[in-house]
Design an enzyme around this catalytic site. Structure first.
Site, PDB file in Angstrom:
ATOM      1  N   ARG A 122     -51.193  25.259  11.866  1.00 58.62           N
ATOM      2  CA  ARG A 122     -50.564  25.775  13.096  1.00 58.62           C
ATOM      3  C   ARG A 122     -50.409  27.278  12.893  1.00 58.62           C
ATOM      4  NH1 ARG A 122     -45.840  23.671  17.065  1.00 58.62           N
ATOM      5  NH2 ARG A 122     -47.633  22.408  17.646  1.00 58.62           N
ATOM      6  N   HIS A 149     -54.944  24.149  21.704  1.00 59.24           N
ATOM      7  CA  HIS A 149     -54.117  23.073  21.139  1.00 59.24           C
ATOM      8  C   HIS A 149     -54.905  21.763  21.321  1.00 59.24           C
ATOM      9  CE1 HIS A 149     -50.724  21.103  19.568  1.00 59.24           C
ATOM     10  NE2 HIS A 149     -49.819  21.335  20.491  1.00 59.24           N
ATOM     11  N   GLN A 152     -53.212  18.212  21.134  1.00 56.59           N
ATOM     12  CA  GLN A 152     -52.414  17.940  22.333  1.00 56.59           C
ATOM     13  C   GLN A 152     -53.325  17.448  23.463  1.00 56.59           C
ATOM     14  OE1 GLN A 152     -48.843  18.492  22.848  1.00 56.59           O
ATOM     15  NE2 GLN A 152     -49.394  17.195  24.578  1.00 56.59           N
ATOM     16  N   ASP A 244     -46.408  23.805  31.210  1.00 56.97           N
ATOM     17  CA  ASP A 244     -46.028  24.147  29.828  1.00 56.97           C
ATOM     18  C   ASP A 244     -45.010  25.280  29.933  1.00 56.97           C
ATOM     19  OD1 ASP A 244     -45.985  24.606  27.060  1.00 56.97           O
ATOM     20  OD2 ASP A 244     -47.957  25.557  26.992  1.00 56.97           O
ATOM     21  N   CYS A 284     -46.419  19.146  27.634  1.00 53.06           N
ATOM     22  CA  CYS A 284     -46.660  18.939  26.202  1.00 53.06           C
ATOM     23  C   CYS A 284     -45.359  18.883  25.406  1.00 53.06           C
ATOM     24  CB  CYS A 284     -47.551  20.056  25.674  1.00 53.06           C
ATOM     25  SG  CYS A 284     -46.905  21.704  26.024  1.00 53.06           S
ATOM     26  N   ARG A 312     -49.641  11.578  20.789  1.00 53.48           N
ATOM     27  CA  ARG A 312     -50.021  12.552  19.761  1.00 53.48           C
ATOM     28  C   ARG A 312     -50.350  11.806  18.469  1.00 53.48           C
ATOM     29  NH1 ARG A 312     -48.434  17.791  20.058  1.00 53.48           N
ATOM     30  NH2 ARG A 312     -49.920  17.952  18.354  1.00 53.48           N
TER      31      ARG A 312
HETATM   32  N1  NVA Z   1     -47.797  26.965  24.819  1.00 53.60           N
HETATM   33  C1  NVA Z   1     -46.769  26.476  23.930  1.00 53.60           C
HETATM   34  C2  NVA Z   1     -47.076  25.084  23.497  1.00 53.60           C
HETATM   35  C3  NVA Z   1     -46.052  24.450  22.613  1.00 53.60           C
HETATM   36  C4  NVA Z   1     -46.432  23.094  22.155  1.00 53.60           C
HETATM   37  C5  NVA Z   1     -46.645  27.415  22.750  1.00 53.60           C
HETATM   38  O1  NVA Z   1     -47.682  27.889  22.260  1.00 53.60           O
HETATM   39  O2  NVA Z   1     -45.534  27.689  22.311  1.00 53.60           O
HETATM   40  N1   CP Z   2     -46.322  19.665  21.889  1.00 54.94           N
HETATM   41  C1   CP Z   2     -46.174  20.156  20.655  1.00 54.94           C
HETATM   42  O1   CP Z   2     -47.121  20.643  20.030  1.00 54.94           O
HETATM   43  O2   CP Z   2     -44.913  20.039  20.160  1.00 54.94           O
HETATM   44  P1   CP Z   2     -44.369  20.717  18.818  1.00 54.94           P
HETATM   45  O3   CP Z   2     -44.407  22.210  19.048  1.00 54.94           O
HETATM   46  O4   CP Z   2     -42.980  20.194  18.658  1.00 54.94           O
HETATM   47  O5   CP Z   2     -45.251  20.337  17.685  1.00 54.94           O
END
Ligand code: NVA
Ligand code: CP
Length: 337
Positions: A122, A149, A152, A244, A284, A312
């Protein structure tokens, strides 16, 4: 401290591309062909129905997870999924510094490939995952970057499949920020032949390159992709409305400005009323009630957000199985040339 604008560090030494014939990655959702996405969805459905049949699929396999950003769902579904497939995971909290700060990414990759069987990342920069994949001989899985992502999106498409059966006639609207979640969702949606409309402010449009790739995939699969700045036009007549957060991780300092820019894109009962009767709501998570979605929408019977969260786990188990599982490994990269 590295900023998001800086590229991750690599050595100047030319690294040998040592990925073996069977090793593949999931850095972008497009690393899976439409046929492979369909296979992953079928496998996820089977794994969800009969988890005990897959208890030793990753037996003897070890994966390392490096997370530069916080996570609830992604971390726990990967760790739980790996464990339930008989594998072992090591979590590295990478939130204090960026991967590549302490040593070049290619050196890291060449260390990791000697110890473990897979890498889950990540990251802020999408390049971090691409570079790690390029230089390691083991599969690299993107667990969210600023640009995509994919895990997701796989879970979201699985959720849509559960809701609607065939995805060919499903019309999805994504309203809000045209970044990581939107990018992977649109690529996955067209890969399964669905119709997706992106409704975002002009200044937060999805990447033109991703739109172009999505259009190319749509041509092969019969899917469709559209963009509009008008949130009402985006959701009119759709079967699913997806949103989102307005300020993604790393963009928190822009939250006040973004609240103003995205206010017309809030998913509330009024906006949902333009969708088809019985349309579902998707997110998400994590969600900010009162910002991108109102509580009466996300907490309504139309909301499938916890199905998405559950999926997921199943979707990622299928991804892990395809990339790392015993005899059922993917065809080689060359098969996709
Ligand atoms: N667009 C959001 C998704 C979180 C799962 C982010 O990148 O923070
Ligand atoms: N949707 C998602 O990726 O959640 P987290 O940021 O909690 O992993």
């Amino acid at each position: 401290m590295t900023t998001t604008a800086q590229l991750p560090r690599v050595t100047s030494r030319k690294a040998t591309p040592v990925k073996s014939m069977n090793d593949r990655d999931l850095v972008s959702i497009t690393d899976f062909t439409p046929e492979e996405i369909a296979s992953a969805l079928d496998l996820a459905t089977a794994m969800k129905a009969r988890p005990a049949d897959f208890r030793s699929a990753l037996s003897g396999k070890q994966l390392v997870l490096f997370f530069e950003k916080p996570s609830l769902r992604t971390r726990l579904t990967f760790e739980s999924g790996i464990c339930s497939l008989g594998g072992v995971s090591f979590f590295v909290d990478q939130t204090a510094s960026r991967l590549g700060d302490r040593e070049p990414l290619d050196d890291m990759a060449h260390n990791l490939e000697r110890w473990v069987d897979g890498i889950v990342l990540r990251t802020f920069s999408h390049e971090t995952g691409s570079i790690m994949a390029q230089h390691s001989s083991i599969p690299v899985i993107n667990a969210l970057s600023d640009f995509e992502h994919p895990c997701q999106a796989m879970a979201d498409i699985l959720t849509l499949k559960e809701q609607f059966g065939s995805l060919k006639k499903v019309k999805i609207a994504y309203v809000g920020d045209g970044n990581n979640v939107a990018h992977s969702l649109m690529l996955a949606a067209v890969s399964v032949g669905a119709h997706i409309v992106l409704g975002t402010p002009e200044q937060h449009k999805p990447s033109a390159a991703v739109m172009k790739t999505a259009q190319k995939i749509a041509k092969q699969t019969g899917g469709q992709i559209e963009w509009t700045a008008d949130p009402v036009a985006a959701v009119t007549g759709v079967n699913a409305v997806y949103t989102d957060v307005w300020a993604s991780m790393g963009k928190e300092s822009e939250a006040a400005q973004r609240k103003l820019e995205f206010a017309p894109y809030q998913v509330n009962q009024k906006l949902m009323s333009y969708a088809t009767k019985g349309a579902i709501f998707m997110h998400c998570l994590p969600a900010h009630r009162g910002d991108e979605v109102t509580a009466d929408v996300i907490d309504s019977a139309a909301s499938v957000v916890f199905d998405q969260a559950e999926n997921r786990l199943h979707a990622q188990k299928a991804i892990l199985f395809m990339l790392l599982g015993g005899s059922s490994r993917f065809p080689s990269r060359s098969a996709h040339a």
